[in-house]
Structure formats: C-alpha cells, structure tokens
Design an enzyme around this catalytic site. Structure first.
Site, PDB file in Angstrom:
ATOM      1  N   ARG A 118      27.540   1.284  35.060  1.00  0.00           N
ATOM      2  CA  ARG A 118      27.474   1.820  36.415  1.00  0.00           C
ATOM      3  C   ARG A 118      26.330   1.140  37.145  1.00  0.00           C
ATOM      4  NH1 ARG A 118      29.309   7.132  37.883  1.00  0.00           N
ATOM      5  NH2 ARG A 118      30.440   7.008  35.914  1.00  0.00           N
ATOM      6  N   SER A 127      33.304   6.274  39.908  1.00  0.00           N
ATOM      7  CA  SER A 127      33.567   7.704  40.070  1.00  0.00           C
ATOM      8  C   SER A 127      33.135   8.178  41.460  1.00  0.00           C
ATOM      9  CB  SER A 127      32.881   8.488  38.958  1.00  0.00           C
ATOM     10  OG  SER A 127      33.227   9.841  39.005  1.00  0.00           O
ATOM     11  N   HIS A 128      32.156   9.076  41.515  1.00  0.00           N
ATOM     12  CA  HIS A 128      31.742   9.675  42.781  1.00  0.00           C
ATOM     13  C   HIS A 128      30.554   8.953  43.411  1.00  0.00           C
ATOM     14  CE1 HIS A 128      29.254  11.463  39.606  1.00  0.00           C
ATOM     15  NE2 HIS A 128      28.308  11.472  40.509  1.00  0.00           N
ATOM     16  N   LYS A 169      34.578   1.979  32.713  1.00  0.00           N
ATOM     17  CA  LYS A 169      34.732   2.912  31.606  1.00  0.00           C
ATOM     18  C   LYS A 169      35.621   2.222  30.579  1.00  0.00           C
ATOM     19  CE  LYS A 169      34.153   7.072  34.411  1.00  0.00           C
ATOM     20  NZ  LYS A 169      34.738   8.371  34.842  1.00  0.00           N
ATOM     21  N   ASP A 190      37.399  14.239  42.157  1.00  0.00           N
ATOM     22  CA  ASP A 190      36.335  13.266  42.399  1.00  0.00           C
ATOM     23  C   ASP A 190      36.944  11.886  42.616  1.00  0.00           C
ATOM     24  OD1 ASP A 190      37.089  12.691  39.791  1.00  0.00           O
ATOM     25  OD2 ASP A 190      35.046  12.490  39.027  1.00  0.00           O
ATOM     26  N   ASP A 200      37.415   9.023  41.008  1.00  0.00           N
ATOM     27  CA  ASP A 200      38.379   8.404  40.099  1.00  0.00           C
ATOM     28  C   ASP A 200      39.377   9.421  39.561  1.00  0.00           C
ATOM     29  OD1 ASP A 200      36.365   9.624  38.603  1.00  0.00           O
ATOM     30  OD2 ASP A 200      36.554   8.244  36.923  1.00  0.00           O
ATOM     31  N   ASP A 231      39.339  11.979  37.650  1.00  0.00           N
ATOM     32  CA  ASP A 231      39.385  12.519  36.283  1.00  0.00           C
ATOM     33  C   ASP A 231      38.813  13.929  36.218  1.00  0.00           C
ATOM     34  OD1 ASP A 231      36.728  11.791  36.666  1.00  0.00           O
ATOM     35  OD2 ASP A 231      36.480  10.906  34.677  1.00  0.00           O
ATOM     36  N   ARG A 232      38.160  14.392  37.307  1.00  0.00           N
ATOM     37  CA  ARG A 232      37.657  15.760  37.382  1.00  0.00           C
ATOM     38  C   ARG A 232      38.361  16.508  38.506  1.00  0.00           C
ATOM     39  NH1 ARG A 232      31.682  16.145  38.448  1.00  0.00           N
ATOM     40  NH2 ARG A 232      31.960  14.213  39.615  1.00  0.00           N
ATOM     41  N   HIS A 255      35.157  18.421  33.522  1.00  0.00           N
ATOM     42  CA  HIS A 255      35.909  17.512  32.661  1.00  0.00           C
ATOM     43  C   HIS A 255      36.681  18.371  31.664  1.00  0.00           C
ATOM     44  CE1 HIS A 255      34.519  13.485  33.762  1.00  0.00           C
ATOM     45  NE2 HIS A 255      33.318  13.996  33.926  1.00  0.00           N
TER      46      HIS A 255
END
Length: 463
Positions: free
Chosen positions: A14, A103-104, A113, A255, A257, A259-260, A342
């Site tokens: 990241r 992500s965010h 990832k 979020d 990407d 995934d949440r 998650h």
C-alpha cells in the site's frame, strides 16, 4: 531508488503513486511473486490479476503481469473487479492471484493484495517479506533481471469472471423467495458499482425481489462524493439520509474495493459489524450444526455467547485478515467475522466477501416480517466504544502503565493488552503495525460503565 520496506506492509502492498508504487516497481513485484511461488513449490503455471477503478490501476496491473510473464508464468487478466471477485477467481481457478487496489485510501494511493492458489493469504510471515526482498534485489540490480532463467515468456489471456462470480454467490444464499425489500446501496464510487448490479440486480442474472436504489455507482478512483471508507461515520451520512428519504428497508455501504460491507437499518441507524457477525453465524450454524466460528478479540462478547448458545464453537483470534484466514483453515471454521466488517466464509475458500455477508442479511430480513432494527436486537447485548486511536511515541511504556492500572484483573496478551473484568466488561489496547498509534476498544454491560472505563484508559494513554 525506491525502498520497498515502508509500503510493503504486514498484510499487503500500500503506497503512494508514482513515488512509491509505479510500473517498474510493479514489474519487479510481479517477477518476485512468480519467483517466490516457484521457490515454494506453489507455482500453478499462471497467476490471475484484477484491478480496481483507480486511474493508476490498469497500468500497474499490466506491469505486474509483465513481471510475472517474464518468469515464464502465464497471466489470466480478469480486468476490473472487487477484491472478493479476485478471491473467487483464485479459488475457482485454483490459481495464485493479485488484486490492485488501495481499498478506501485516497486517490494518490494504490496497492496489491496477493494470495496463493485457493485464495490462501500472503502476509508478512507467509511470503510477503520474501517477495519484497526479491523485488528489492531486482530493482537494485543485485539479482538477475526478471526472465533470465525462464525458458519461455508467459502468455496473457483475458477472462471476464463477473457473471461466474455472481452465479456462484447466488448459489450460496437463496434470495428468490424472500419478501420484497427496498435497499439503498452506497458504492462510494468504488467497485460495488460494478459488482452489485451483477449480484443483486439484473445485469447478468434473473431479477430478485429487491428494489435497488443506487448511490455513487459511477466508478471514480478520485472518490468525488466521500471517502469509500464506511468505518468512518461521516461517510455513512448520505446513505442514512437516503434510506430514510426512500422509506427503504435497509442500506448497504461498501468500501472502495468492495470486500467490506456496512449495514444501516430502516431508521438509518448503523448496525454494528459484531451484530452482523452474530446474525450470519447463527445462519451458518443452522446449516452446519456444531461448526467452528472465528471472531477476533475486539468483536463483541455477544458473538461468542451467541455462537455457543446455538451449538457452535467460538474461537478467538488476533486482529487481521491473515490471522483470521489461517485460523479458519486450521479449524475448518464455517464463518469468521471482524469488528471492521470483514466477513470470511468456508464456502468462499475461507476468504472475506462483503457481498456474501450482505446477502445473508437480506435473506434473514426478507425471510421474516420484522424490521431490521428488531431482528438485530436479538444479537446486540453490550455497549461498545468503537475503536479509538491515540498517537503515542512510546507504545510499550503506555501499555505497561495501563497494565499496572489494572494489575489485579484478569488479562492476556493475544493481541496487545486485553483486560477482562468480572462484570463482563473488557478493554483491549493494541499498537498499530504501521503507525505510532495505540488502538483502544472497550465494551461493557451498559453505556455508563463503558464510558467510565474508556475515559480511565484514555487518561493514562494521552497523559
């Protein structure tokens, strides 16, 4: 010369673009990924790569693929996708994978990832450090250029997996027979704008009894409306207002990407991720009696209680997806949940998917007549502080001070310091892996007790 150590972190890559993460760095990381897989006997002959909506993502993903192919490994280009779509691809195709996303994080960031075949996680202690060191050596010319040992250059092929991903998820949770629901979905200009129409809408599959009211579905990595981080209350305000304005049954916020997933009820009130964890756990235990359910140590005590009450085996872990996934695989757990929204499923290769958790909530709500606030009331038992961050120069010293403050109480060191009180209250104070922060979580049987404990600890931490 770029130093990879500051942005190849505990769980993923990241960094800022282009000073940290750029095409040459991505290419070196791709080659190092292929080399590490080969060295570990985990080379499946191909790697699947997907990316999010950030402007920098396509070029970084392409450069990473070039590095992989230079090592003689093929690349399956999945194109635009959510992180859980990449996990689906890794599991269904039985291939290692790379997802380009931050992500965010703000637009100037990007990241990667990585996972092994079957969506098995790669973190600091499971290969990421080796990948970082190999890539650093390639960038510094201390190792042969990528491709030097490859007998052939890998081949890139494109494959659209969105319909397959949607079909797979629909096969796990049946939403065809629920009562009609109106759902506001805030995609935050992130990848849920790509996946929600396929899974919950009618973009690729027959229509469900859902009226989807979209918010910010336009893919835009500059996040023009608000940060794609629903963990921050300010980023839920638009969704809360829309749910009330439309008289919707609930709202979902993803979020960047996707995934949440966060949930708000018909009144616009947020539903705690611990409550969602308990709700989904009960549903999974109904299908798999006696199964194990994983929860991290800062989810509500209600989760372990409810799992046990429903005949399951609760197992407590450290915070972080690599720990959760490893423990799920070790125990063959049917489900796992974290305070950060998650959610992990055995049916999804032990990987996390916000979409599948959202589908469970829709199925639970639509399978009975009560509003969501009443339904989730069955799973909420304690008052919680939420996570409170404090900037601390000497984390170890402050942890020692708090430990001394509660010297007579039961405690453990699974992840930072957890103190457990006789009345059911607890505190957890743990250091950040990447920043000079201490993170505090407090839970108690009532709000007054929680506030008192919270203030007592913060007075020491911030003194």
């Amino acid at each position: 010369m770029v130093d990879l150590a500051p942005f190849v972190k505990a769980y993923d890559v990241r960094g800022t673009v282009p000073d940290q993460l750029n095409p040459p760095v991505a290419r070196a990381l791709g080659a190092a990924f292929a080399q590490t897989l080969r060295a570990g006997g985990d080379d499946r002959g191909a790697v699947v790569v997907a990316y999010d909506m950030r402007d920098s993502s396509p070029a970084l993903a392409a450069a990473f693929g070039d590095g992989v192919r230079a090592e003689g490994v093929d690349v399956v280009e999945a194109g635009l996708g959510s992180t859980d779509l990449l996990y689906y691809a890794s599991g269904a195709l039985d291939l290692p994978g790379a997802m380009f996303t931050a992500s965010h994080n703000p637009a100037r960031y990007n990241g990667i990832k990585l996972c092994r075949a079957g969506a098995r996680p790669i973190g600091q202690d499971s290969g990421l450090t080796e990948i970082r060191d190999r890539a650093q050596a390639l960038l510094e010319g201390a190792a042969p250029a990528a491709g030097g040992a490859a007998a052939r250059e890998g081949v890139a092929t494109s494959r659209d997996l969105l319909a397959d991903y949607a079909t797979y998820l629909r096969g796990l949770v049946d939403l065809t027979t629920i009562r009609p629901l109106t759902v506001v979905v805030d995609a935050g200009n992130g990848m849920a704008g790509h996946t929600v129409p396929a899974v919950l809408g009618d973009a690729v599959l027959p229509t469900l009894p859902l009226t989807i009211i979209p918010m910010y579905f336009e893919l835009d990595g500059t996040f023009p409306n608000h940060e794609a981080n629903p963990l921050e209350p300010a980023n839920l305000v638009d969704l809360q207002a829309a749910v009330r304005a439309h008289g919707a049954d609930l709202g979902l916020a993803f979020d960047g990407d996707a995934d949440r997933c966060f949930v708000v009820d018909a009144d616009g009130e947020p539903v705690a991720p611990s409550t969602i964890t308990a709700l989904v756990a009960v549903r999974e235990l109904a299908r798999h009696p006696g199964a194990t359910v994983i929860h991290n140590l800062i989810t509500s005590s209600a989760v372990a209680e409810i799992v046990a009450e429903n005949g399951g085996r609760p197992v407590r872990t450290r915070v972080g997806h690599s720990f959760i996934k490893a423990e799920m695989a070790r125990t063959d757990a049917v489900f796992g949940g974290e305070h950060s929204a998650h959610y992990y499923f055995r049916d999804f290769w032990f990987a996390d998917t916000g979409m599948l958790a959202a589908m469970h909530v829709l199925a639970a709500l639509g399978g009975q007549s009560r509003p969501l606030a009443e339904l989730v009331g069955d799973y909420s038992r304690y008052a919680a502080s939420g996570e409170i961050n404090s900037t601390v120069t000497d984390q170890r010293a402050k942890l020692a001070e708090v430990r001394a403050l509660f010297a007579g109480e039961k405690s453990d060191d699974l992840d930072g310091l957890t103190v457990l009180f006789a009345d059911g209250a607890w505190i957890n104070l743990r250091p950040s892996n990447t920043e000079p922060l201490l993170r505090l979580n407090v839970e108690a049987p009532d709000a007054a007790r929680m506030s008192a404990l919270r203030d007592q600890v913060l007075a020491v931490v911030r003194r």
